[in-house]
Design an enzyme around this catalytic site. Sequence first.
Site, short mmCIF file in Angstrom:
data_model
loop_
_atom_site.label_atom_id
_atom_site.label_comp_id
_atom_site.label_asym_id
_atom_site.label_seq_id
_atom_site.Cartn_x
_atom_site.Cartn_y
_atom_site.Cartn_z
N GLU A 1 0.94 -1.42 0.30
CA GLU A 1 -0.01 -0.16 0.50
C GLU A 1 0.40 1.31 0.11
OE1 GLU A 1 -3.80 -1.25 1.83
OE2 GLU A 1 -3.09 -0.50 3.42
N HIS B 1 -2.56 5.91 7.25
CA HIS B 1 -3.69 5.37 7.34
C HIS B 1 -4.09 3.39 7.54
CE1 HIS B 1 -6.55 2.24 4.66
NE2 HIS B 1 -5.76 1.37 4.33
N HIS C 1 -7.60 0.73 9.74
CA HIS C 1 -8.30 -0.22 9.59
C HIS C 1 -9.99 0.29 11.09
CE1 HIS C 1 -6.95 -2.81 6.04
NE2 HIS C 1 -6.65 -1.60 6.09
N TYR D 1 -14.68 20.73 14.56
CA TYR D 1 -13.06 20.24 14.45
C TYR D 1 -12.34 19.90 13.18
CZ TYR D 1 -14.29 21.96 19.57
OH TYR D 1 -14.66 22.34 20.07
N HIS E 1 -13.06 -0.68 3.35
CA HIS E 1 -11.78 -0.67 2.81
C HIS E 1 -11.18 0.36 4.62
CE1 HIS E 1 -7.01 -0.64 1.41
NE2 HIS E 1 -7.21 -0.52 2.91
#
Length: 218
Positions: free
Chosen positions: A86, A105, A107, A132, A172
């Site tokens: 990735e 990144h 999950h 925010y 994802h």
Amino acid sequence: MSEHHNGTEASLSSEQRARAEMVKLGASFFQRGYATGSAGNLSLLLDDGTLLATPTGSCLGELDAERLSKVSLSGEWISGDKPSKEVSFHLSIYRNDPECKAIVHLHSTYLTALSCLEGLDTQDAIKPFTPYVVMRVGKVPVVPYYRPGDARLGEDLAKLASRYKAFLLANHGPVVTGKNLRAAADNMEELEETAKLIFILGDRKIRYLTADDIAELS
């Protein structure tokens, strides 16, 4: 000779600090439940223009500073363990957003749950109801689903990178940028907590920020 030597020492210490920070933030994400197993990846730009990233299959809670992957902006694996597949989409963002110096990144539970919902506004998955998110990242576009590692993911992110600071990958999870790794991490946490509020609020009527409210924050 002495000046060159001192410059090298400063550069090395800067990289060592970056490595230590990545290990620390990875452990923090893991310990607090933002990351599980070997899911998610982090990266940052070093002073020499190369990329430091978490290796393939690595657990964010068990990173080794000396084994972090070092990659060129063209994608060449320079040193450390093999980088995550990735990292290619990370590179797409760096190449197209000069302000981006770090990427997180994950999950994470609530943002990933949000990414699985149908009917999201693809231009902005999180309609502002607190100040925010607006202040930290602005709009969060949805990137269509592709299998992990698919080149099209990087292509889509490349087109969006200059205009957005955070992205929701369909089915994802989130990708968030920052001026440094700490800023990217803080931006990620703000988004995750906002996604959590979306699910807590459920079907209740939300008082969204008005266009004037948003303009005052932007």
